[in-house]
Design an enzyme around this catalytic site. Structure first.
Site, PDB file in Angstrom:
ATOM      1  N   GLU A   1       0.824  -1.221   0.000  1.00 63.16           N
ATOM      2  CA  GLU A   1       0.000   0.000   0.000  1.00 63.16           C
ATOM      3  C   GLU A   1       0.852   1.263   0.000  1.00 63.16           C
ATOM      4  OE1 GLU A   1      -2.651   0.464   3.379  1.00 63.16           O
ATOM      5  OE2 GLU A   1      -3.690   2.135   2.441  1.00 63.16           O
TER       6      GLU A   1
ATOM      7  N   LYS B   1      -2.297  -2.065  -3.296  1.00 61.53           N
ATOM      8  CA  LYS B   1      -3.379  -1.252  -2.718  1.00 61.53           C
ATOM      9  C   LYS B   1      -3.011   0.220  -2.893  1.00 61.53           C
ATOM     10  CE  LYS B   1      -5.838  -0.442   1.645  1.00 61.53           C
ATOM     11  NZ  LYS B   1      -6.508  -1.092   2.758  1.00 61.53           N
TER      12      LYS B   1
END
Ligand code: 13P
Length: 340
Positions: free
Chosen positions: A177, A219
């Site tokens: 992420e 992500k």
């Protein structure tokens, strides 16, 4: 390393029309969100909140995996069932946030570096034994005057790649992420440029560290104008910018991209994800899914208010947002779903 197991877990997480529920707020973040709606901030309220989420009827229709915080994986439902078991019994794969948070970066005012690599190998071994099958590490990139610096981008990309490699060694699918924040008055175009630069750096580092792309999930943020930018954009514009940016930087071997919501409203996050799937789905190498926290939880949190009597209504709201995002994956979301 069991590559096939990693690939299988990844496939289940982004398969079909389901997505991931991020319910991994650290204690300080969870407390901050509780404080805003007037809920007492302690271990028992956090436990009760997570019980409300995990026991939502039908949650597994739209949710393939749930990311937990370390405190939560050691907690149980009131009847003594561990949350991890409750999720597995419901057909939801349990995951864990393993980073130790974004800290001020030395010599780089206004920028952050995520910590947590020390001792990570041992923690991951323990999590695997506890039936956790995927993990999350969040890096934070801020857009501002003269930032992000190359130093910040590279240091965070390097940490993400080392984390990902350790996860795969331990049999956990890494969710990678790199979040370019919405804060600021930057334009959509600037967010595009920075997001592309960050993603290129991340995939360079993943390649260098030998991370198996088929056994990971990216992500990212959506490509958006800053919250303070006077020119906000339509869902179609956001969808085009986001997908075109990802096409520049994300290898086709990556099975799935599961967006963070980053503070967008639930409705906007669903509408934008929907627009991406409507406009591009048949032409993309990867699945476009979701891994939202606030864009799924926020209405439920506001209804719950820490009260047992509000649990059924809060669960309905949580289920509703999960289903809206499932519809968005299919390109079937529209405003009328919000009122049904
Ligand atoms: P938001 O969807 O609220 O951005 O949270 C996603 C997340 O997991 C942050 O690390």
């Amino acid at each position: 390393m069991n590559t096939q197991e990693l690939i299988n877990t990844t496939k289940i997480l982004v398969a079909g029309s389901k997505g991931i529920l991020a319910m991994d707020e650290s204690n300080p973040t969870c407390n901050k969100r509780f404080a805003i709606v007037g809920i007492p901030q302690n271990e028992e309220t956090r436990r009760a909140y997570r019980e409300m989420i995990v026991t939502t009827p039908g949650l597994n229709e739209a949710i393939s995996g749930a990311i937990l915080y370390d405190e939560t994986i050691h907690q149980q439902k009131k009847d003594g069932t561990p949350f991890v078991k409750a999720l597995i019994d419901a057909g939801i794969i349990p995951g864990i946030k393993v980073d130790m948070g974004a800290k001020d970066m030395a010599g780089h005012p206004g920028e952050k570096i995520t910590e947590g690599l020390d001792g990570l190998r041992d923690r991951l071994k323990e999590y695997y034994k506890m039936s956790i099958r995927f993990a999350k590490w969040r890096a934070v990139i801020t857009i501002g005057n003269g930032i992000p610096s190359q130093a910040c981008i590279e240091a965070n990309a390097h940490a993400l790649a080392r984390y990902a490699s350790l996860c795969q060694e331990a049999g956990l699918v890494p969710i990678i992420e790199p979040e370019v924040l919405m804060d600021g008055d930057h334009t959509l175009q600037r967010c595009f440029e920075i997001t592309e630069k960050v993603l290129r750096s991340v995939f360079n580092q993943l390649y260098t560290q030998g991370v198996i792309l088929e056994g990971m999930i990216l992500k990212p943020n959506m490509v958006l104008p800053g919250l303070g930018c006077p020119k906000q954009e339509s869902s179609d514009k956001v969808a085009d910018a986001t997908v075109n940016c990802l096409l520049q930087a994300v290898p086709a071997a990556v099975p799935g991209i599961a967006f963070l919501s980053g503070g967008q409203s639930g409705e906007l996050a669903s509408a934008r994800l929907n627009a991406m799937n409507v406009r591009f789905k048949s032409r993309l190498p990867w699945a476009l899914a979701f891994s939202f926290a606030r864009a799924i939880q926020q209405p439920a949190l506001e209804i719950w208010q820490g009260k047992e009597t509000n649990v059924p209504k809060a669960q309905q709201a949580l289920y509703h947002r999960a289903k809206c995002n499932q519809a968005a994956r299919l390109g079937e979301y529209n405003a009328s779903i919000e009122t049904t």
